[in-house]
Write a protein that holds these residues in place. Structure first.
Motif, PDB file in Angstrom:
ATOM      1  N   GLY A  93      15.122   6.145  -3.235  1.00 12.39           N
ATOM      2  CA  GLY A  93      14.100   6.409  -2.232  1.00 12.39           C
ATOM      3  C   GLY A  93      12.665   6.141  -2.649  1.00 12.39           C
ATOM      4  N   ASP A  94      12.299   6.606  -3.836  1.00  5.56           N
ATOM      5  CA  ASP A  94      10.904   6.421  -4.268  1.00  5.56           C
ATOM      6  C   ASP A  94      10.603   4.940  -4.517  1.00  5.56           C
ATOM      7  OD1 ASP A  94      12.768   6.758  -6.345  1.00  5.56           O
ATOM      8  OD2 ASP A  94      11.262   7.359  -7.785  1.00  5.56           O
ATOM      9  N   HIS A  95      11.612   4.211  -4.957  1.00 10.48           N
ATOM     10  CA  HIS A  95      11.406   2.771  -5.166  1.00 10.48           C
ATOM     11  C   HIS A  95      11.275   2.037  -3.833  1.00 10.48           C
ATOM     12  CE1 HIS A  95      12.091   2.416  -9.571  1.00 10.48           C
ATOM     13  NE2 HIS A  95      12.629   3.604  -9.364  1.00 10.48           N
ATOM     14  N   LEU A  96      12.074   2.485  -2.864  1.00  7.39           N
ATOM     15  CA  LEU A  96      12.016   1.868  -1.542  1.00  7.39           C
ATOM     16  C   LEU A  96      10.608   1.997  -0.965  1.00  7.39           C
ATOM     17  CD1 LEU A  96      13.834   0.507   0.654  1.00  7.39           C
ATOM     18  CD2 LEU A  96      14.039   2.768   1.684  1.00  7.39           C
ATOM     19  N   ILE A  97      10.063   3.203  -1.026  1.00  2.15           N
ATOM     20  CA  ILE A  97       8.717   3.431  -0.502  1.00  2.15           C
ATOM     21  C   ILE A  97       7.690   2.641  -1.321  1.00  2.15           C
ATOM     22  CG2 ILE A  97       6.938   5.166  -0.041  1.00  2.15           C
ATOM     23  CD1 ILE A  97       9.577   5.185   1.742  1.00  2.15           C
ATOM     24  N   GLY A  98       7.900   2.595  -2.608  1.00  2.00           N
ATOM     25  CA  GLY A  98       7.013   1.811  -3.476  1.00  2.00           C
ATOM     26  C   GLY A  98       7.047   0.334  -3.100  1.00  2.00           C
ATOM     27  N   ASP A  99       8.239  -0.144  -2.755  1.00  2.00           N
ATOM     28  CA  ASP A  99       8.376  -1.547  -2.348  1.00  2.00           C
ATOM     29  C   ASP A  99       7.521  -1.828  -1.112  1.00  2.00           C
ATOM     30  OD1 ASP A  99      10.086  -1.938  -4.432  1.00  2.00           O
ATOM     31  OD2 ASP A  99      11.927  -1.894  -3.226  1.00  2.00           O
ATOM     32  N   TYR A 100       7.504  -0.876  -0.184  1.00  2.00           N
ATOM     33  CA  TYR A 100       6.711  -1.099   1.029  1.00  2.00           C
ATOM     34  C   TYR A 100       5.214  -0.992   0.739  1.00  2.00           C
ATOM     35  CZ  TYR A 100      10.830  -1.625   3.775  1.00  2.00           C
ATOM     36  OH  TYR A 100      12.009  -2.122   4.255  1.00  2.00           O
ATOM     37  N   TYR A 101       4.885  -0.199  -0.257  1.00  2.00           N
ATOM     38  CA  TYR A 101       3.474  -0.135  -0.657  1.00  2.00           C
ATOM     39  C   TYR A 101       3.037  -1.491  -1.215  1.00  2.00           C
ATOM     40  CZ  TYR A 101      -0.856   1.668  -2.614  1.00  2.00           C
ATOM     41  OH  TYR A 101      -2.187   1.885  -2.893  1.00  2.00           O
ATOM     42  N   VAL A 102       3.917  -2.071  -2.025  1.00  2.00           N
ATOM     43  CA  VAL A 102       3.643  -3.406  -2.561  1.00  2.00           C
ATOM     44  C   VAL A 102       3.595  -4.429  -1.432  1.00  2.00           C
ATOM     45  CG1 VAL A 102       4.549  -5.257  -4.033  1.00  2.00           C
ATOM     46  CG2 VAL A 102       4.649  -2.885  -4.819  1.00  2.00           C
ATOM     47  N   LEU A 103       4.549  -4.282  -0.502  1.00  2.00           N
ATOM     48  CA  LEU A 103       4.609  -5.195   0.639  1.00  2.00           C
ATOM     49  C   LEU A 103       3.319  -5.133   1.459  1.00  2.00           C
ATOM     50  CD1 LEU A 103       6.305  -7.182   2.342  1.00  2.00           C
ATOM     51  CD2 LEU A 103       7.207  -5.222   3.593  1.00  2.00           C
ATOM     52  N   PHE A 104       2.784  -3.938   1.589  1.00  2.00           N
ATOM     53  CA  PHE A 104       1.520  -3.785   2.315  1.00  2.00           C
ATOM     54  C   PHE A 104       0.453  -4.711   1.719  1.00  2.00           C
ATOM     55  CE2 PHE A 104      -2.729  -2.040   2.736  1.00  2.00           C
ATOM     56  CZ  PHE A 104      -2.821  -1.799   4.094  1.00  2.00           C
ATOM     57  N   GLY A 105       0.374  -4.695   0.418  1.00  2.00           N
ATOM     58  CA  GLY A 105      -0.599  -5.550  -0.266  1.00  2.00           C
ATOM     59  C   GLY A 105      -0.350  -7.027   0.024  1.00  2.00           C
ATOM     60  N   GLN A 106       0.942  -7.369   0.084  1.00  2.00           N
ATOM     61  CA  GLN A 106       1.286  -8.779   0.359  1.00  2.00           C
ATOM     62  C   GLN A 106       0.896  -9.175   1.773  1.00  2.00           C
ATOM     63  OE1 GLN A 106       5.454  -8.899  -0.587  1.00  2.00           O
ATOM     64  NE2 GLN A 106       5.094  -8.826  -2.794  1.00  2.00           N
ATOM     65  N   ILE A 107       1.127  -8.236   2.704  1.00  2.06           N
ATOM     66  CA  ILE A 107       0.770  -8.528   4.104  1.00  2.06           C
ATOM     67  C   ILE A 107      -0.741  -8.700   4.227  1.00  2.06           C
ATOM     68  CG2 ILE A 107       0.809  -7.654   6.472  1.00  2.06           C
ATOM     69  CD1 ILE A 107       3.419  -6.193   5.782  1.00  2.06           C
ATOM     70  N   VAL A 108      -1.481  -7.856   3.518  1.00  3.17           N
ATOM     71  CA  VAL A 108      -2.943  -7.970   3.514  1.00  3.17           C
ATOM     72  C   VAL A 108      -3.346  -9.378   3.070  1.00  3.17           C
ATOM     73  CG1 VAL A 108      -5.036  -7.279   2.264  1.00  3.17           C
ATOM     74  CG2 VAL A 108      -3.512  -5.539   3.197  1.00  3.17           C
ATOM     75  N   THR A 109      -2.751  -9.823   1.984  1.00  4.69           N
ATOM     76  CA  THR A 109      -3.078 -11.152   1.466  1.00  4.69           C
ATOM     77  C   THR A 109      -2.713 -12.247   2.467  1.00  4.69           C
ATOM     78  OG1 THR A 109      -2.567 -10.259  -0.707  1.00  4.69           O
ATOM     79  CG2 THR A 109      -2.846 -12.617  -0.570  1.00  4.69           C
ATOM     80  N   GLU A 110      -1.522 -12.116   3.029  1.00  5.13           N
ATOM     81  CA  GLU A 110      -1.082 -13.099   4.038  1.00  5.13           C
ATOM     82  C   GLU A 110      -2.074 -13.206   5.189  1.00  5.13           C
ATOM     83  OE1 GLU A 110       2.731 -12.172   5.788  1.00  5.13           O
ATOM     84  OE2 GLU A 110       3.632 -12.036   3.792  1.00  5.13           O
ATOM     85  N   GLN A 111      -2.471 -12.032   5.677  1.00  3.14           N
ATOM     86  CA  GLN A 111      -3.355 -12.013   6.851  1.00  3.14           C
ATOM     87  C   GLN A 111      -4.734 -12.572   6.516  1.00  3.14           C
ATOM     88  OE1 GLN A 111      -3.107  -8.036   8.525  1.00  3.14           O
ATOM     89  NE2 GLN A 111      -1.086  -8.461   9.407  1.00  3.14           N
ATOM     90  N   LEU A 112      -5.164 -12.304   5.291  1.00  6.02           N
ATOM     91  CA  LEU A 112      -6.462 -12.847   4.887  1.00  6.02           C
ATOM     92  C   LEU A 112      -6.390 -14.367   4.718  1.00  6.02           C
ATOM     93  CD1 LEU A 112      -7.664 -10.136   2.368  1.00  6.02           C
ATOM     94  CD2 LEU A 112      -8.704 -10.672   4.566  1.00  6.02           C
ATOM     95  N   ARG A 113      -5.272 -14.818   4.171  1.00  8.81           N
ATOM     96  CA  ARG A 113      -5.059 -16.258   4.014  1.00  8.81           C
ATOM     97  C   ARG A 113      -5.134 -16.953   5.369  1.00  8.81           C
ATOM     98  NH1 ARG A 113      -3.647 -17.899  -0.971  1.00  8.81           N
ATOM     99  NH2 ARG A 113      -2.552 -16.312  -2.144  1.00  8.81           N
ATOM    100  N   ALA A 114      -4.432 -16.369   6.333  1.00 15.46           N
ATOM    101  CA  ALA A 114      -4.399 -16.944   7.674  1.00 15.46           C
ATOM    102  C   ALA A 114      -5.801 -16.927   8.293  1.00 15.46           C
ATOM    103  CB  ALA A 114      -3.427 -16.168   8.542  1.00 15.46           C
ATOM    104  N   LYS A 115      -6.470 -15.812   8.142  1.00 16.88           N
ATOM    105  CA  LYS A 115      -7.784 -15.656   8.762  1.00 16.88           C
ATOM    106  C   LYS A 115      -8.809 -16.636   8.191  1.00 16.88           C
ATOM    107  CE  LYS A 115     -11.351 -12.176   9.605  1.00 16.88           C
ATOM    108  NZ  LYS A 115     -11.799 -10.799   9.355  1.00 16.88           N
ATOM    109  N   TYR A 116      -8.788 -16.807   6.876  1.00 12.31           N
ATOM    110  CA  TYR A 116      -9.802 -17.663   6.235  1.00 12.31           C
ATOM    111  C   TYR A 116      -9.277 -19.036   5.859  1.00 12.31           C
ATOM    112  CZ  TYR A 116     -12.838 -13.596   5.902  1.00 12.31           C
ATOM    113  OH  TYR A 116     -13.624 -12.531   6.200  1.00 12.31           O
TER     114      TYR A 116
END
Length: 504
Positions: A93-116
């Motif tokens: 469980g704690d790893h699963l939630i951690g994975d989504y925390y990491v994923l959040f960072g990836q989504i941020v990067t993706e969205q910034l890439r797209a935007k700029y």
RNA sequence: GGCCGCGUAGUACAAUGGAUAGUAUAGAGGCCUCCGAAGCCUUUGAUUCAGGUUCGAUUCCUGACGCGGCUACCA
């Protein structure tokens, strides 16, 4: 000499003093890492040492279960989770939630890439010339996380339900690690329940003139006379910050427990914070604040510097534990030590030895010194290590199993072998060491004592015949010394949270 | 910049205002037809630098250098 078999000293009698000891205290958006391992070992061991010194110790942990961090995991989960659970994925469980925390960072990067329009081979933050913390606030996913935070604070049912569900997975995951490490807490606190505490303390401080309201409305204390700075204690909008909560929580705990000492096991990054916390409470005239002690410890670093969570595997607590167990198993098999062991017995032994190696490696170092942990080289089974001490104990037990006589103390006039004499003197040092360990809040005192004792015994074992001693009296005495040594090793290691096997 | 912590053999840890600064590991050499060789024995190798206090400093003080941390109306 006659006192040797009466050396059954285990602990000092109760001294009537109460201690509240807080340790571990993770953020629930990610799994435990190597820093928590050091924290848990120090917290657990210090507790045992204080108990053995006669203190009445209550252990507590506080979960930082709310705030933007967990909302980030939630936002990523809503976006891409597709209803995944620990059961459906087989991920702790704690790893699963951690994975989504990491994923959040990836989504941020993706969205910034797209935007700029930043190509994949370029660093987004460098290209757009903004810090990560600033840039992420421009993204949609961050807006969603922020929205979740507001909804959570407003008590939105669906948000709270998801938050509870995800945190529940995390706690279940943590429990597995706690069980493996052998730690538990008498009481759990949750930031979601304590984060509004402290307002009363602020009012009290203002009334007493210890705190003051700045023109912008924020409440602060001037600590320049104490060599520190002005410190904000309450935001200008009246909401609390970390310090507000800690002041409030400390006060609540005192009213509940009336403890003589309040120990916080927290990394040295927060030295300043705890200095301020103690000073504030002292200036408010709380006499119990004198009993606050920050058990500060240095970080565990990799050979190339600080472990970053994004470096992943090596810093993760569960991976690290799995790795030492694996090494212990290979090493034990290599030595052919498990003949006659059942599968369960063998597995229990790997666990005992692997954890013994890991725990000892960390606890033998003074808390204030940083530890360089090299996963490839650090875990050893020879020399100044846990398994060395465990082996010494197992060999003593083996010896005693072979002895058929009775253990009686003999009024002997036999002249002692020099190592024999030295060993006996060492054995009587135990209470002094126990006292020093509590005094300094330092389990390394015990760790080094036990090692020296084991080493000295091994020297004795090699130099002096025990079962084959020339006279019955000598045999009897040496077995007695062996037994007391084994018992002392066992109780010392127990204070470190390390088991010692009968056979290995 | 300011503040805090740390700086001991190749590496990882001890210790002390005093006499040969301990231990492990790595390197060299030895010990299982006697109690378990995850052991024991021998050996090579270190106090960051510069001042100061002291009869004496690795330890205390000052400064430099190096590493880490803090210096948020984050937690």
């Amino acid at each position: 000499m006659q006192d040797l078999d009466k050396n059954d000293f285990i602990a000092f009698p109760p001294n009537g003093k109460k201690v509240l000891l807080e340790y571990c205290s993770p953020n629930t958006n990610k799994p435990l890492h190597i820093g928590h391992v050091r924290n848990m070992l120090l917290g657990y061991s210090t507790t045992e040492i204080l108990k053995a010194n006669g203190y009445d110790v209550t252990t507590v942990s506080i979960y930082n279960d709310r705030g933007i961090a967990i909302c980030k995991s939630m936002a990523a989960y809503i976006e891409r989770g597709n209803g995944a659970t620990p059961e459906s994925t087989g991920i702790k469980g704690d790893h699963l939630i951690g994975d989504y925390y990491v994923l959040f960072g990836q989504i941020v990067t993706e969205q910034l890439r797209a935007k700029y329009n930043v190509p994949a081979d370029q660093d987004v933050y460098k290209t757009i010339g903004k810090e990560k913390e600033v840039a992420e606030q421009e993204t949609e996913i961050f807006a969603k996380a922020k929205d979740l935070l507001l909804k959570w604070e407003a008590g939105d049912e669906a948000t709270i339900a998801l938050w509870k569900k995800m945190n529940g997975w995390v706690y279940a995951g943590y429990q597995v690690t706690y069980d493996m490490m052998g730690v538990s807490f008498d009481k759990d606190y949750y930031e979601s329940q304590t984060y509004t505490l402290g307002k009363d303390i602020i009012d009290e401080g203002l009334a007493k003139g210890v705190f003051y309201k700045r023109p912008d409305g924020a409440v602060a204390i001037d600590l320049t006379p104490d060599g520190l700075d002005e410190k904000i204690l309450l935001r200008s909008d009246g909401t609390s910050i970390y310090m507000t909560q800690d002041l409030g929580t400390a006060d609540v705990r005192y009213n509940e427990y009336h403890m003589d000492k309040m120990i916080y096991v927290v990394a040295n990054e927060q030295d300043y914070h705890f200095k301020v916390l103690k000073l504030c409470l002292q200036k408010l005239g709380k006499s119990w604040a004198d009993g606050i002690h920050h058990l500060s410890y240095s970080l565990v670093e990799s050979p190339t510097g600080r472990f970053k969570s994004r470096e992943g595997k090596t810093a993760d607590a569960d991976d690290m534990i799995a790795e030492v167990l694996q090494i212990a198993e290979e090493k034990t098999k290599e030595l052919g030590k498990t003949s006659g062991f059942s599968a369960e017995e063998a597995n229990a032994l790997y666990k005992t030895i692997g954890l013994g190696a890991l725990k000892y490696f960390i606890l033998r170092v003074n808390p204030y010194k940083k530890i360089i942990f090299n996963p490839e080289e650090s875990i050893d089974f020879h020399g100044h290590t846990g398994p060395f001490i465990q082996y010494s104990h197992a060999r003593i037990r083996s010896l005693i199993r072979k002895y058929t006589g009775t253990l009686v103390s003999i009024d002997t006039t036999t002249t002692l072998h020099s190592t024999e004499r030295e060993l006996i003197l060492q054995l009587f040092e135990y209470p002094t060491v126990l006292l020093a360990a509590a005094d300094k809040y330092d389990p390394a005192e015990i760790a080094n004592y036990v090692y020296n004792l084991a080493k000295l015994y091994n020297k004795f074992y090699n130099e002096v015949p025990i079962l084959t001693a020339p006279t019955q009296e000598e045999k009897n005495l040496r077995i007695l010394i062996s037994k007391v040594t084994g018992d002392t090793i066992k109780k010392g290691m127990k204070l470190l949270g390390i088991e010692v096997p009968e056979k290995m």
